[in-house]
Design a protein around this motif. Structure first.
Motif, PDB file in Angstrom:
ATOM      1  N   GLU A 142     -35.960   4.541 -29.562  1.00 16.39           N
ATOM      2  CA  GLU A 142     -34.843   4.381 -28.626  1.00 16.39           C
ATOM      3  C   GLU A 142     -35.354   4.223 -27.201  1.00 16.39           C
ATOM      4  O   GLU A 142     -34.860   3.374 -26.441  1.00 16.39           O
ATOM      5  N   LEU A 143     -36.363   5.030 -26.837  1.00 17.43           N
ATOM      6  CA  LEU A 143     -36.919   4.934 -25.488  1.00 17.43           C
ATOM      7  C   LEU A 143     -37.535   3.554 -25.265  1.00 17.43           C
ATOM      8  O   LEU A 143     -37.302   2.912 -24.222  1.00 17.43           O
ATOM      9  N   LEU A 144     -38.320   3.092 -26.223  1.00 20.93           N
ATOM     10  CA  LEU A 144     -38.951   1.784 -26.075  1.00 20.93           C
ATOM     11  C   LEU A 144     -37.913   0.670 -26.018  1.00 20.93           C
ATOM     12  O   LEU A 144     -38.038  -0.276 -25.232  1.00 20.93           O
ATOM     13  N   GLN A 145     -36.859   0.794 -26.855  1.00 19.66           N
ATOM     14  CA  GLN A 145     -35.814  -0.214 -26.847  1.00 19.66           C
ATOM     15  C   GLN A 145     -35.096  -0.248 -25.513  1.00 19.66           C
ATOM     16  O   GLN A 145     -34.872  -1.321 -24.924  1.00 19.66           O
ATOM     17  N   GLN A 192     -42.752  -4.008 -32.924  1.00 10.70           N
ATOM     18  CA  GLN A 192     -41.472  -4.707 -32.889  1.00 10.70           C
ATOM     19  C   GLN A 192     -40.455  -3.831 -32.165  1.00 10.70           C
ATOM     20  O   GLN A 192     -40.187  -2.706 -32.560  1.00 10.70           O
ATOM     21  N   ILE A 193     -39.904  -4.350 -31.080  1.00  2.27           N
ATOM     22  CA  ILE A 193     -38.881  -3.629 -30.327  1.00  2.27           C
ATOM     23  C   ILE A 193     -37.659  -4.529 -30.263  1.00  2.27           C
ATOM     24  O   ILE A 193     -37.623  -5.509 -29.501  1.00  2.27           O
ATOM     25  N   GLY A 194     -36.674  -4.225 -31.107  1.00  2.00           N
ATOM     26  CA  GLY A 194     -35.491  -5.071 -31.165  1.00  2.00           C
ATOM     27  C   GLY A 194     -35.872  -6.475 -31.600  1.00  2.00           C
ATOM     28  O   GLY A 194     -36.521  -6.687 -32.625  1.00  2.00           O
ATOM     29  N   ASP A 195     -35.478  -7.432 -30.800  1.00  2.29           N
ATOM     30  CA  ASP A 195     -35.766  -8.833 -31.120  1.00  2.29           C
ATOM     31  C   ASP A 195     -37.143  -9.274 -30.614  1.00  2.29           C
ATOM     32  O   ASP A 195     -37.512 -10.438 -30.793  1.00  2.29           O
TER      33      ASP A 195
END
Length: 864
Positions: A319-322, A351-354
């Protein structure tokens, strides 16, 4: 060297070469092992200094009268494998023209040599000496065990690394120098077992491990304490005094950024995303400013692509990275897809989201300009440098301030290795701390200003010294549009001074100048013109001293000796019989080498070509070298050559002064350095300030400070903050503003910047220092602008009298260009007293004074 050494770097190199010469003598003549250290904080250029020392060891250095050591072998030891390749690359970059790639070898697991080769640098790390390393397999304590191990294991080396070290030390033709690189600690977590093993390995390396101890140990460290700790178990080793570079000189050099701007929330709440977006805007602003600067210059090397570093916890949540990536891309939608990378320890893309965020090796970040945002955890890497990193946003809590300062310490280097003239924005780094408050932010500021917490060994590595500022509420001041052009024209004409160079040589200065003039197209064939001028001088000296040169030539050619005959039967020794031989080519070349040191190597060689008379069987260089060696022995010749070289350099600097002013900052800086290559202070120009950062609050809480109008630089309201002034300095300011004909004032920057009026003075130890008077005032009319220096300075301060003497010398030389030059002090009864430095009797009193207070109380001073 590829780079011109800063004055403090040259001083350090000179001292190290003295130590190396003494150490060679101590070891080979007295059988004594020695150690010494060089301590300098982050950003000092320790590898550059080491490269200069290595060059001298391999090739000699006439500037320091240092002879090459043909048997020199250097073993560079660190406790991190990544440092070896980084250090190798830096040495190649600093000395690519002399220290070839083949002279630098990283010792790998397959290394297998009987002994090290002279003229080479071998890089070794502690892991390669661990008990499980292939390099030491079979190297058990007992010789019998070694033989058994080798017989049982065919993959063991014929020569272990300890064998190689022993064989090298035992070869009388070689001298093994160990460089113990202790400069990069604190960047990685190490277990107690790791630390113990490292200490054991270092102890064996220094004291010997079935081999003699290494003869000479040179420690390169961030602090003297760190090297002392590493050497505490050294046995039977003679230590030379440690050499520590003054942090203020490093800051003054322009290699480190002057300002660190700290942002943090002043109220309770969750502001991490808000402040991350603020940090993103800051790096976008920095990108625009650097692009504008590059457009204004004539060098493609002046392009800087700023980087945003986002420091996350060791185990960041998805969540933090996103949220981090989303906030950055919301604020910076035009950021390319490959613009974000990470340096996490797993070395794999994440991989962070898209978005797929690739891993990048820390040492590649500086050159990978497509990466604009870097995600990191603790400190990125041992010895990592990325000067283009302009903004740090740290998600670490206040308890992790050490990790923050360690990482920020890697970001304080100036991107172009020089201060940008007159633009405080480009001489600063931003640090955004979402999870800090006033108290903890102040603790970070203290570390950044060089105040080491109790128990700190310098691992933070933030460097810095006097002249660095930590700003909590800065506002950028711009050129005050209310100030008329004629005031600025008066400002442009003001004299400033460079600091003298201890090792300055006029012929070397002239050589540097002609190279610069040719490179910039200001004087085509400058080298040819300079040689013509100097050859004419030397031709004249040859003619004037012909008889002395003939006698000296005869003396150089005639080798006198004695033969002693002893009668065995009569047990008598006859009177010695003298004999004479003619010196051979080798002897004359030794004398010519001495002449090169006196006259300068370049000039001596070129003049030899000039006077050599070639015939069918001889190139004429033997006779030419002989004549020049004789010329160098004549009293007064070197002084005459230096005088003529100085005169020619000064004439050309004056002749092309306007053209030099029109060059870009990088090239102008070269000429500033050339002007400063003198044993005496030199006049230099002041640059106009472009952007001036000033603190607008009296404390971290944000209490606004007073302002005054009519400063050369101003905020949007036309005012300038005076929070840095004390009460009586403010009184002086207001008194000058109330004088008839007041036009403008300038708060002279108190640090070594191009937009500061600087005056050279000698401190109590006789070393040259720079003082920056507090105020420059402008009074008068458009046709007659009167400029005054007024410097309030406490008489109780230890530098008060030396600074007064420097100000007096400056007034004697440049007083006609100023309306007033005055020093003001507040006395114990709160009255203000002033010394008029343009008054000859006052200058004489200052020269004779024992203390500053007595001067202000005497008849030499008057009430202000």
């Amino acid at each position: 060297m590829k780079y011109t050494l800063k004055e403090y770097q040259a001083d350090a190199v000179g001292q190290m070469l003295t130590y190396f010469a003494d150490a060679h003598d101590d070891y080979h003549r007295k059988g004594r092992n020695v150690s010494f250290s060089l301590a300098a904080t982050t950003g000092a250029g320790k590898t550059v200094m080491a490269s200069a020392v290595i060059e001298a060891l391999f090739f000699g250095d006439p500037d320091w009268d240092f002879d090459a050591d043909p048997g020199a072998v250097i073993l560079w030891f660190t406790d991190d494998p990544s440092l070896n390749e980084q250090t190798k690359a830096r040495i190649l970059d600093a000395s690519a023209d002399r220290i070839a790639y083949s002279r630098l070898q990283v010792i790998g697991s397959t290394f297998n040599q009987e002994k090290f080769e002279p003229g080479k640098v071998y890089f070794l790390n502690s892991q390669k000496l661990s008990k499980n390393s292939l390099l030491v397999r079979g190297a058990a304590e007992e010789e019998g065990e070694v033989l058994v191990a080798r017989a049982a294991s065919p993959d063991l080396h014929q020569h272990t690394i300890w064998d190689t070290i022993r064989n090298t030390i035992e070869d009388e033709r070689l001298t093994l120098y160990l460089i113990l690189d202790e400069a990069h600690k604190g960047m990685k977590r190490r277990t107690t077992e790791d630390k113990t093993e490292k200490q054991t390995i270092v102890k064996r390396l220094i004291n010997g491990n079935g081999a003699p101890p290494i003869p000479v140990v040179w420690g390169i460290s961030a602090t003297i304490e760190r090297f002392t700790e590493a050497m505490k178990d050294a046995q039977g080793r003679y230590p030379y005094p440690s050499y520590e570079v003054d942090p203020a000189l490093i800051q003054e050099s322009g290699l480190l950024k002057d300002d660190i701007r700290l942002d943090f929330p002043v109220e309770s709440g969750t502001f991490d995303t808000v402040l991350l977006k603020r940090g993103t805007r800051k790096v976008k602003d920095a990108s625009r400013w650097w692009a504008q600067y590059a457009d204004s210059q004539d060098s493609p090397g002046d392009t800087v692509v700023p980087l945003l570093v986002v420091q996350v916890p060791n185990t960041p949540s998805k969540e933090l990275l996103q949220n981090t990536v989303d906030a950055i891309r919301d604020e910076w939608p035009e950021l390319p897809g490959e613009g974000i990378a990470h340096v996490f320890g797993d070395h794999a893309s994440i991989q962070i989201g898209d978005y797929e965020i690739p891993h990048i090796a820390p040492e590649k970040v500086q050159e990978a300009e497509h990466v604009r945002v870097l995600l990191a955890k603790d400190a990125i890497s041992t010895g990592w440098d990325c000067p283009r990193a302009e903004v740090l946003v740290s998600y670490r809590p206040a308890s992790d301030k050490t990790h923050i300062t360690q990482l920020l310490g890697r970001m304080v280097r100036t991107p172009l290795a020089r201060r940008i003239a007159g633009d405080d924005r480009l001489n600063s780094v931003d640090c955004v701390l979402p999870f800090f408050n006033r108290a903890t932010a102040t603790e970070v500021a203290d570390v950044l200003l060089g105040k080491k917490p109790e128990g700190d060994d310098g691992s933070g590595g933030t460097g810095g010294g006097d002249g660095r500022r930590v700003l909590f509420h800065p506002v950028d001041m711009h050129v005050n549009t209310a100030i008329p052009d004629y005031v600025w024209e008066a400002f442009d004409s003001l004299p400033s001074q460079s600091l003298p160079k201890k090792a300055a040589k006029p012929t070397k200065r002239l050589s540097s100048l002609v190279q610069a003039l040719s490179r910039d197209g200001l004087l085509p064939n400058a080298r040819k013109a300079a040689y013509a001028e100097m050859f004419a001088v030397m031709d004249g000296l040859m003619a004037r001293h012909k008889d002395k040169i003939d006698a000296a030539t005869y003396g150089l050619l005639d080798v006198e000796g004695e033969t002693i005959v002893a009668s065995v039967a009569g047990k008598k020794v006859a009177e010695p019989e003298k004999f004479h031989e003619i010196a051979d080519e080798r002897s004359v070349e030794a004398d010519f080498k001495t002449a090169q040191r006196i006259l300068s190597a370049d000039l001596a060689r070129k003049y030899a070509d000039h006077i050599a008379v070639e015939d069918e069987v001889d190139d004429g260089l033997f006779d030419a070298h002989l004549k020049i060696a004789a010329l160098a022995q004549i009293d007064g010749v070197s002084t005459e050559i230096d005088r003529e070289a100085t005169a020619l350099a000064m004439r050309w600097l004056a002749q092309y002064r306007v053209d030099i002013k029109g060059l870009g900052d990088e090239r102008r800086a070269v000429y500033d350095d050339i002007r400063a290559m003198s044993a005496h202070p030199q006049r230099i120009d002041i640059r106009r300030p472009k952007v001036r950062a000033e603190e607008t609050a009296a404390d971290v809480d944000g209490t606004k400070v007073d302002t005054r109008p009519q400063h050369l630089m101003a905020d949007a309201s036309g005012n300038f903050p005076i929070g840095s002034l004390n009460t009586w300095e403010t009184t002086v300011l207001d008194a000058e503003r109330n004088r008839a004909g007041f036009l403008a004032w300038y708060r002279n920057p108190g640090r070594a910047s191009d937009d500061s009026l600087a005056i050279a003075y000698r401190d109590g130890k006789g070393s040259w220092r720079r003082m920056c008077p507090d105020f420059v005032f402008f009074h008068g009319t458009e046709s007659d602008v009167k400029v005054s220096i007024v410097d309030p300075h406490g008489f109780h301060l230890g530098d008060a009298l030396p600074k007064l003497r420097g100000l007096a010398d400056f007034s004697l030389q440049y007083g006609d260009e100023f309306h007033r030059i005055e020093a003001v002090a507040q006395m114990k009864d709160k009255t203000l007293r002033v010394l008029d430095l343009k008054d000859e009797s006052v200058r004489e009193a200052i020269a004779q004074a024992k203390d500053a207070e007595g001067l202000y109380l005497s008849n030499s001073a008057t009430d202000y």
